[in-house]
Design an enzyme around this catalytic site. Structure first.
Site, PDB file in Angstrom:
ATOM      1  N   ASP A 131     -14.035   7.351   5.412  1.00  0.00           N
ATOM      2  CA  ASP A 131     -12.730   6.747   5.689  1.00  0.00           C
ATOM      3  C   ASP A 131     -11.953   6.781   4.375  1.00  0.00           C
ATOM      4  OD1 ASP A 131     -10.537   5.122   6.068  1.00  0.00           O
ATOM      5  OD2 ASP A 131     -11.646   3.386   6.787  1.00  0.00           O
TER       6      ASP A 131
ATOM      7  N   ASN B 245       0.818  -1.217   0.000  1.00  0.00           N
ATOM      8  CA  ASN B 245       0.000   0.000   0.000  1.00  0.00           C
ATOM      9  C   ASN B 245       0.851   1.267   0.000  1.00  0.00           C
ATOM     10  OD1 ASN B 245      -2.437  -1.430   0.098  1.00  0.00           O
ATOM     11  ND2 ASN B 245      -2.396  -1.535   2.329  1.00  0.00           N
TER      12      ASN B 245
ATOM     13  N   SER C 166     -10.976  -0.714  -0.654  1.00  0.00           N
ATOM     14  CA  SER C 166      -9.662  -1.335  -0.673  1.00  0.00           C
ATOM     15  C   SER C 166      -9.571  -2.592  -1.514  1.00  0.00           C
ATOM     16  CB  SER C 166      -9.221  -1.651   0.758  1.00  0.00           C
ATOM     17  OG  SER C 166     -10.117  -2.544   1.385  1.00  0.00           O
TER      18      SER C 166
ATOM     19  N   GLU D 180     -16.367   4.424   2.679  1.00  0.00           N
ATOM     20  CA  GLU D 180     -14.965   4.647   2.332  1.00  0.00           C
ATOM     21  C   GLU D 180     -14.910   5.567   1.127  1.00  0.00           C
ATOM     22  OE1 GLU D 180     -12.300   1.258   2.304  1.00  0.00           O
ATOM     23  OE2 GLU D 180     -13.790   0.048   3.368  1.00  0.00           O
TER      24      GLU D 180
ATOM     25  N   LYS E 247      -0.641   3.963   4.292  1.00  0.00           N
ATOM     26  CA  LYS E 247      -0.699   3.761   2.839  1.00  0.00           C
ATOM     27  C   LYS E 247       0.185   4.812   2.163  1.00  0.00           C
ATOM     28  CE  LYS E 247      -4.275   1.211   4.267  1.00  0.00           C
ATOM     29  NZ  LYS E 247      -4.684   1.090   5.688  1.00  0.00           N
TER      30      LYS E 247
ATOM     31  N   HIS F 168      -7.374   4.892   1.501  1.00  0.00           N
ATOM     32  CA  HIS F 168      -6.726   4.595   0.223  1.00  0.00           C
ATOM     33  C   HIS F 168      -6.862   5.728  -0.794  1.00  0.00           C
ATOM     34  CE1 HIS F 168      -5.868   0.368   1.219  1.00  0.00           C
ATOM     35  NE2 HIS F 168      -6.989   0.434   1.910  1.00  0.00           N
TER      36      HIS F 168
ATOM     37  N   HIS G 235     -14.800  -1.240   5.434  1.00  0.00           N
ATOM     38  CA  HIS G 235     -13.728  -1.991   6.100  1.00  0.00           C
ATOM     39  C   HIS G 235     -14.230  -2.707   7.355  1.00  0.00           C
ATOM     40  CE1 HIS G 235      -9.920  -2.491   8.408  1.00  0.00           C
ATOM     41  NE2 HIS G 235      -9.417  -2.693   7.203  1.00  0.00           N
TER      42      HIS G 235
END
Length: 391
Positions: free
Chosen positions: A209, A51, A184, A180, A241, A212, A137
């Site tokens: 969130d 990541n 991910s 998110e 990340k 990423h 997540h």
């Protein structure tokens, strides 16, 4: 003794079930070398599972900054933030994050997992409704299931279903929507503009969130929300990340910051991150903001990957460094993964329960540490192995 034996049998049975279903996970010890991995036998692999999107984990200036922080501030914070663990580097990092992302305050946590759970456990009460994207997540899902609030899940990125859930629960004391920014396992983006609009109409809070997305998307790498042109009520950024390190921060209002300081048990009862780490993270933030060439190179690598795999079923085209290749069958996925390792490539082999049943996949991730020709050769190898499996 009987209960102890029962527990032992239960453990053995669950482990055996995992093995029989080809779902058993393993931990490997590696040495990391600028985008490559060395295992304990000295075998070298090009790393397509990291990541470290912007390549900052091995950036000499960042390593030097952490060493400088150790010299100035010692190895550990020695206490929780509310005792004596909070120091000048923590304050400087929080201030810089708030300025960069346009929030009144930031509060630091040891991990994204802790930050997500701290917010949901602290803010939500019995008569509240928590509405989450189904693919959020595990830290968010677990917190939702264990919180006092009623949790609902809407189908992935289905804004109309979210809107219906908000309408059906209009009498709740508070409604809290969580998604998110970049997912991910699929590498796709949430429709944040539409979600924010629905939340405003329903007088619901929105938390994103952006583990990423931050560093990769948006002006100066400000992330998914900046890219979508919205500002959530709460934003989670993580440092494991694109920042190349570890830890996380919650971006919020002054009132929420004060509330979390009082009631977030993950903050109150955890040792603060080392001040040397906060010092190094401040340097990582500066690199992330100013090194636009890193995001430009990721875009170049992404184009090369998809050009090589054009027309191949199961390849999900994304604008992020996360490149899923959905294979479906676990055994077939493991066979292809093992073949890639024999060719000197290490890519994520993702299986249930991390992803839904029948969606086992390779999760390839791109990093600034890669060269274009490496990405092309890797993608070409994936194409060949997929075509061989389909014969």
């Amino acid at each position: 003794m009987t209960q102890t034996c029962q527990l032992h049998r239960r453990i053995e049975q669950k482990l055996e079930d995992r093995r029989q279903n080809n779902l058993h996970r393993q931990v490997y010890a590696f040495a990391h070398q600028h985008g490559s991995l060395l295992d304990e036998q000295g075998q070298k692999y090009i790393n397509f599972s990291s990541n470290d999107y912007l390549g900052l984990a091995s950036e000499p200036r960042l390593v030097q900054a952490w060493q400088e922080g150790l010299s100035r501030y010692s190895a550990g914070s020695t206490a929780s933030p509310l005792v004596t663990g909070y120091s000048k580097p923590h304050a400087e990092l929080e201030s810089a994050l708030s300025d960069w992302l346009g929030f009144e305050q930031a509060i630091l946590f040891s991990s994204g997992f802790a930050a997500n759970q701290a917010v949901l456990f602290s803010l939500l009460e019995k008569n509240d409704v928590l509405i989450q994207d189904k693919l959020n997540h595990a830290s968010l899902m677990e917190a939702g299931m264990l919180s006092d609030a009623k949790m609902l899940r809407f189908p992935h990125n289905d804004v109309e279903r979210l809107n219906a859930m908000l309408a059906a629960n209009h009498t709740s004391s508070a409604r809290f929507v969580v998604t998110e920014g970049v997912f991910s396992m699929d590498g796709d983006l949430a429709p944040l503009t539409a979600i924010k609009s629905r939340c405003e109409q329903a007088n619901a809070w929105l938390m994103v969130d952006d583990a990423h997305g931050v560093g990769v998307l948006g002006e100066e790498g400000r992330g998914s929300c900046d890219f979508a042109g919205i500002k959530p009520d709460i934003l989670i950024v993580t440092f494991g990340k694109a920042f190349g390190m570890m830890g996380a921060a919650v971006l919020c209002s002054k009132a929420v910051h004060d509330y979390l300081t009082q009631f977030a048990r993950h903050y109150v009862y955890s040792t603060a991150m080392p001040p040397a780490q906060a010092h190094a993270l401040l340097h990582a933030l500066n690199s992330l903001r100013t090194d636009s060439w890193r995001r430009e190179k990721l875009a170049e690598l992404s184009n090369a990957f998809h050009e090589e795999l054009s027309g191949i079923s199961g390849v999900i085209e994304t604008m992020t460094p996360i490149k899923p290749v959905v294979i479906g069958d676990v055994v077939k996925m493991q066979t292809i993964s093992a073949s890639l390792r024999e060719l000197g490539y290490w890519a994520g082999a993702i299986r249930p329960p991390t992803v839904p049943v029948n969606t086992a996949r390779l999760r390839a991730t791109l990093s600034v540490n890669h060269r274009v020709e490496q990405v092309r050769k890797f993608a070409s190898s994936v194409r060949t192995l997929l075509e061989m499996e389909d014969v």
